[in-house]
Design a protein around this motif. Sequence first.
Motif, mmCIF file in Angstrom:
data_model
loop_
_atom_site.group_PDB
_atom_site.id
_atom_site.type_symbol
_atom_site.label_atom_id
_atom_site.label_comp_id
_atom_site.label_asym_id
_atom_site.label_seq_id
_atom_site.Cartn_x
_atom_site.Cartn_y
_atom_site.Cartn_z
ATOM 1 N N ILE A 1 0.860 -1.182 0.000
ATOM 2 C CA ILE A 1 0.000 0.000 0.000
ATOM 3 C C ILE A 1 0.897 1.232 0.000
ATOM 4 O O ILE A 1 1.779 1.369 0.848
ATOM 5 C CB ILE A 1 -0.939 0.011 1.223
ATOM 6 C CG1 ILE A 1 -1.838 -1.226 1.188
ATOM 7 C CG2 ILE A 1 -1.766 1.297 1.244
ATOM 8 C CD1 ILE A 1 -2.680 -1.410 2.425
ATOM 9 N N ILE A 2 0.673 2.085 -0.982
ATOM 10 C CA ILE A 2 1.398 3.353 -1.069
ATOM 11 C C ILE A 2 0.395 4.458 -0.781
ATOM 12 O O ILE A 2 -0.636 4.561 -1.453
ATOM 13 C CB ILE A 2 2.035 3.560 -2.461
ATOM 14 C CG1 ILE A 2 2.989 2.412 -2.802
ATOM 15 C CG2 ILE A 2 2.751 4.911 -2.517
ATOM 16 C CD1 ILE A 2 3.491 2.436 -4.240
ATOM 17 N N VAL A 3 0.684 5.263 0.223
ATOM 18 C CA VAL A 3 -0.209 6.363 0.605
ATOM 19 C C VAL A 3 0.531 7.676 0.377
ATOM 20 O O VAL A 3 1.574 7.929 0.977
ATOM 21 C CB VAL A 3 -0.659 6.242 2.076
ATOM 22 C CG1 VAL A 3 -1.561 7.412 2.450
ATOM 23 C CG2 VAL A 3 -1.368 4.918 2.317
ATOM 24 N N ASN A 4 -0.019 8.486 -0.518
ATOM 25 C CA ASN A 4 0.540 9.794 -0.840
ATOM 26 C C ASN A 4 -0.356 10.831 -0.177
ATOM 27 O O ASN A 4 -1.529 10.946 -0.527
ATOM 28 C CB ASN A 4 0.564 9.967 -2.357
ATOM 29 C CG ASN A 4 1.014 11.333 -2.817
ATOM 30 O OD1 ASN A 4 1.018 12.307 -2.070
ATOM 31 N ND2 ASN A 4 1.372 11.426 -4.081
ATOM 32 N N GLU B 1 1.340 -6.636 -5.606
ATOM 33 C CA GLU B 1 0.027 -6.051 -5.840
ATOM 34 C C GLU B 1 0.050 -4.697 -5.138
ATOM 35 O O GLU B 1 0.247 -4.635 -3.919
ATOM 36 C CB GLU B 1 -1.056 -6.946 -5.251
ATOM 37 C CG GLU B 1 -2.447 -6.375 -5.344
ATOM 38 C CD GLU B 1 -3.463 -7.193 -4.577
ATOM 39 O OE1 GLU B 1 -4.485 -6.614 -4.182
ATOM 40 O OE2 GLU B 1 -3.231 -8.396 -4.344
ATOM 41 N N ILE B 2 -0.129 -3.630 -5.898
ATOM 42 C CA ILE B 2 -0.002 -2.270 -5.369
ATOM 43 C C ILE B 2 -1.374 -1.630 -5.241
ATOM 44 O O ILE B 2 -2.176 -1.662 -6.171
ATOM 45 C CB ILE B 2 0.858 -1.386 -6.305
ATOM 46 C CG1 ILE B 2 2.215 -2.003 -6.586
ATOM 47 C CG2 ILE B 2 0.979 0.034 -5.750
ATOM 48 C CD1 ILE B 2 3.167 -1.997 -5.452
ATOM 49 N N ARG B 3 -1.631 -1.051 -4.085
ATOM 50 C CA ARG B 3 -2.786 -0.161 -3.930
ATOM 51 C C ARG B 3 -2.229 1.210 -3.606
ATOM 52 O O ARG B 3 -1.497 1.375 -2.628
ATOM 53 C CB ARG B 3 -3.728 -0.612 -2.814
ATOM 54 C CG ARG B 3 -4.847 0.432 -2.637
ATOM 55 C CD ARG B 3 -6.008 0.012 -1.842
ATOM 56 N NE ARG B 3 -7.008 1.083 -1.842
ATOM 57 C CZ ARG B 3 -7.959 1.184 -0.951
ATOM 58 N NH1 ARG B 3 -8.080 0.282 0.001
ATOM 59 N NH2 ARG B 3 -8.820 2.187 -1.007
ATOM 60 N N THR B 4 -2.575 2.175 -4.434
ATOM 61 C CA THR B 4 -2.131 3.547 -4.217
ATOM 62 C C THR B 4 -3.317 4.378 -3.754
ATOM 63 O O THR B 4 -4.375 4.352 -4.368
ATOM 64 C CB THR B 4 -1.544 4.143 -5.509
ATOM 65 O OG1 THR B 4 -0.461 3.316 -5.946
ATOM 66 C CG2 THR B 4 -1.029 5.553 -5.277
ATOM 67 N N VAL B 5 -3.110 5.105 -2.663
ATOM 68 C CA VAL B 5 -4.142 5.984 -2.123
ATOM 69 C C VAL B 5 -3.595 7.405 -2.129
ATOM 70 O O VAL B 5 -2.532 7.667 -1.570
ATOM 71 C CB VAL B 5 -4.531 5.566 -0.680
ATOM 72 C CG1 VAL B 5 -5.551 6.530 -0.108
ATOM 73 C CG2 VAL B 5 -5.043 4.137 -0.658
ATOM 74 N N ILE B 6 -4.328 8.290 -2.789
ATOM 75 C CA ILE B 6 -3.961 9.707 -2.845
ATOM 76 C C ILE B 6 -4.944 10.454 -1.939
ATOM 77 O O ILE B 6 -6.122 10.574 -2.264
ATOM 78 C CB ILE B 6 -4.037 10.257 -4.287
ATOM 79 C CG1 ILE B 6 -3.288 9.352 -5.276
ATOM 80 C CG2 ILE B 6 -3.557 11.701 -4.336
ATOM 81 C CD1 ILE B 6 -1.794 9.280 -5.083
ATOM 82 N N PHE B 7 -4.468 10.927 -0.815
ATOM 83 C CA PHE B 7 -5.347 11.541 0.178
ATOM 84 C C PHE B 7 -6.139 12.725 -0.363
ATOM 85 O O PHE B 7 -7.289 12.904 0.003
ATOM 86 C CB PHE B 7 -4.530 11.974 1.400
ATOM 87 C CG PHE B 7 -4.671 11.064 2.581
ATOM 88 C CD1 PHE B 7 -4.697 9.690 2.443
ATOM 89 C CD2 PHE B 7 -4.761 11.588 3.854
ATOM 90 C CE1 PHE B 7 -4.820 8.856 3.535
ATOM 91 C CE2 PHE B 7 -4.879 10.761 4.966
ATOM 92 C CZ PHE B 7 -4.917 9.402 4.801
ATOM 93 N N ARG B 8 -5.532 13.551 -1.209
ATOM 94 C CA ARG B 8 -6.222 14.757 -1.659
ATOM 95 C C ARG B 8 -7.429 14.426 -2.542
ATOM 96 O O ARG B 8 -8.274 15.289 -2.788
ATOM 97 C CB ARG B 8 -5.265 15.701 -2.387
ATOM 98 C CG ARG B 8 -4.813 15.217 -3.736
ATOM 99 C CD ARG B 8 -3.923 16.234 -4.465
ATOM 100 N NE ARG B 8 -3.341 15.583 -5.620
ATOM 101 C CZ ARG B 8 -2.220 14.875 -5.597
ATOM 102 N NH1 ARG B 8 -1.526 14.767 -4.478
ATOM 103 N NH2 ARG B 8 -1.772 14.293 -6.688
ATOM 104 N N GLU B 9 -7.531 13.183 -3.002
ATOM 105 C CA GLU B 9 -8.626 12.794 -3.891
ATOM 106 C C GLU B 9 -9.839 12.246 -3.146
ATOM 107 O O GLU B 9 -10.841 11.923 -3.771
ATOM 108 C CB GLU B 9 -8.126 11.762 -4.910
ATOM 109 C CG GLU B 9 -7.097 12.338 -5.855
ATOM 110 C CD GLU B 9 -6.514 11.319 -6.807
ATOM 111 O OE1 GLU B 9 -6.834 10.118 -6.703
ATOM 112 O OE2 GLU B 9 -5.714 11.742 -7.668
#
Length: 186
Positions: free
Chosen positions: A5-8, A32-40
Amino acid sequence: MKKVIIVNVSPRKGGNSDVITARLAEKANDAEIRTVIFRETPVSPCLACNVCKGKETPFCVQKDVMGELIPELDGCDALVLVSPIYFGRLSGPAMLFIDRLYSIFAPDRETASNATKTGKKLALVSPCGAGPADVYTKYLEETAATFGVAGFTDSRVLVCGGVNAPGEVGEHAEDMEKIDEIAAWI
């Protein structure tokens, strides 16, 4: 396959954190990558409601991305938190993310945690405009240690210093190489 999990948490679209996040997602092989962009997505602060306490597994009652992420963070193999350094500290959204990990803290247990998986990897990656990188590196190492309660006990930190312009980190070959090393490590 490893679950990463990548959290930006950067509020700036197209900034250095976005470049770092994209590079990590591209270079993390066999994961397996899950990317989370907080501003979205709206993220609420911890309510300190304690509904999460006394549970066998990590849980948050709030119906936002962090409420969804808590069980995933518990079961993942690695987490990368990408946050700029603002005024010598992680950004406000990074602190919001960290505060929401309160649901994994279980003071009634000997380990002070209800994490079901331990030995997970954590990387904290922070672009910043100024200041000596070693000062921020020490700060990030101390911050990384607090993630142990969530089962993240194997950590690395990276400060990408001297990157003021949006996306400038992509022009720093040494930083890109270190980001690639973290991607291979996770």
